[in-house]
Enzyme design. Sequence first.
Site, mmCIF file in Angstrom:
data_model
loop_
_atom_site.group_PDB
_atom_site.id
_atom_site.type_symbol
_atom_site.label_atom_id
_atom_site.label_comp_id
_atom_site.label_asym_id
_atom_site.label_seq_id
_atom_site.Cartn_x
_atom_site.Cartn_y
_atom_site.Cartn_z
ATOM 1 N N GLY B 72 1.048 -1.297 -0.236
ATOM 2 C CA GLY B 72 0.019 0.104 0.075
ATOM 3 C C GLY B 72 0.832 1.208 0.020
ATOM 4 C CG ASN B 99 8.144 4.140 -8.143
ATOM 5 O OD1 ASN B 99 7.106 4.682 -7.339
ATOM 6 N ND2 ASN B 99 8.394 3.378 -8.870
ATOM 7 C CB CYS B 129 0.888 0.824 -7.047
ATOM 8 S SG CYS B 129 0.597 -0.218 -5.569
#
Lengths: 257, 302
Positions: B72, B99, B129
């Site tokens: 997460g 990132n 993601c």
Amino acid sequence: MSRSFEAVVTENREVAVNHFRLTLAPDQEVTLPAPGQFYMLGITGGTDPLLKRPFSLFRLGKNGAINILYRVKGKATQIMTGLQPGSVLNLLGPLGNGFPNVEGKRPIIVAGGLGVAPLTALAESLRFDSPRIFVGARYAGDVLATDILSSIDSDISISTDDGSMGIQGVVTDAVNEYLASAGTSAQDHVIYGCGPRGMLRALAGLSDRYGIEGYVSLEEYMACGVGACLGCVTKTAGGYRRVCKEGPVFRIGEVIL
Amino acid sequence: MNKLETSIGALKLKNPVMTASGTFGYGEEYSKFIDLNRLGAVVVKGISLNPMEGNPVPRIYETPSGMLNAIGLQNVGLKVFIEEKLPFLRRFDTKVIVNILGNTVEEYVELARHLEEAAVDAIELNVSCPNVKKGGIAFGTDLSAMGGLVEQVRAATRIPIITKLSPNAGNIAEFARVAENAGSDAVSLINTLLGLAIDPQTRRPRLANITGGLSGPAIRPIAVRMVWEVFRKVKIPIIGMGGIMDSDNAIEFILAGATAVAVGTANFVQPDACERIVDGLECYVDENGLHSIREIVGGMII
């Protein structure tokens, strides 16, 4: 000294139904572990199981031999039962933070089920502080390491859910009784616990009620074991903390159980 | 001459091996196990403007030859990263690729500006993601949203931009082409594949987030295939990843069209995995009489 090394299996013995003790001899001089620290064990070197598995130090043997106590639960531990003397495993460790020493307090060691593994190492290191030891398990067959522990505390208290060994009931009730009978000297103790979350919550309750400092060792799924993947976090008063890095030992009151 | 030297646009790498974002933290933990100076680049854990707490546990679960994760995007946030994490990485002779992720185009732009000021070597746009509801993937599953995002970030910064692509969003080569046209210097692929594991006893999902991203050797053939598909569609360099465990696996990606590779899950299994892969690549170029690893990029013989 590198914390990544290989170790040779010298013994892999079933010590109780479904429970084994694995003894590993490192192939080089390695960092000495503190009670409560753990190792990541590479089981196969293949891709299934893929990840290393975390195991806490159970005992430190002669010549730095690492003893691990494990329960056969899934694929990886099933494969581990087949390890023969001479097999070579890849290890990372010792990792994480061990149990802190609290000067001038009498240790109360509370183990639930396989939680006895890191606490045996602790009990051995605190042998001269006259620790009181409490062990709880579901039934007699799950009561482990009492031979070692009773040599450290001859008054060791054993509780089982079904009463098949020791007192019938939960281990924290036995701890409560002990602290209640200790009166004002209850505060001269420090609690160390490892076991199911329910037991740790009850211990936190006792720590609060008697105003005693305490430490618990937690278990969580891990991928890396070194703090990089953030897979093994646990809730604390200050947000998520990594069980592998800031733990596995946390102070009661800091960690949300 | 260094036969492993390569480049991702303007970004020169001493070798094509980098860490995959999210598997290497901010480099500190693994610096105890490997020499970071030997890496082509370190790609750090995804950074957002403000710290993120991440998902509840369990966050990881092992599956056959792979693992599911739903961390997460827990991260320390931009400020702490720049002040406390980046200086450590700067001590090493390796490139630092950051990132980044946000909920809006403006957040990505702000992150890119600050990171350029902080002199990082490149940024990787996380638009893939699978484990958070907002942000990231919202851009990665919509061609025009992603194109717009890359354009805006491109306009805001001169440092190299790498767009990290999702394998869960339809035709990955189309997304790569949109990224290229919008000014991305490179694409990296694949992010994890969306997966689910259920405990038959409790009937509950193995992860608190229910679904998670699958990584590890289990996904490698899919990743290699996607790199090959993208290679045929775009001219910008590709950073290939997905279950790379050793140098042969890395070569596979290079032959499919990757200019560089990223190593993720393998770090968890073997903390010195990246270093071993660099060693293996050195052997490979020598044994095969190559002058440069670049000679075999996209060199699959059909």
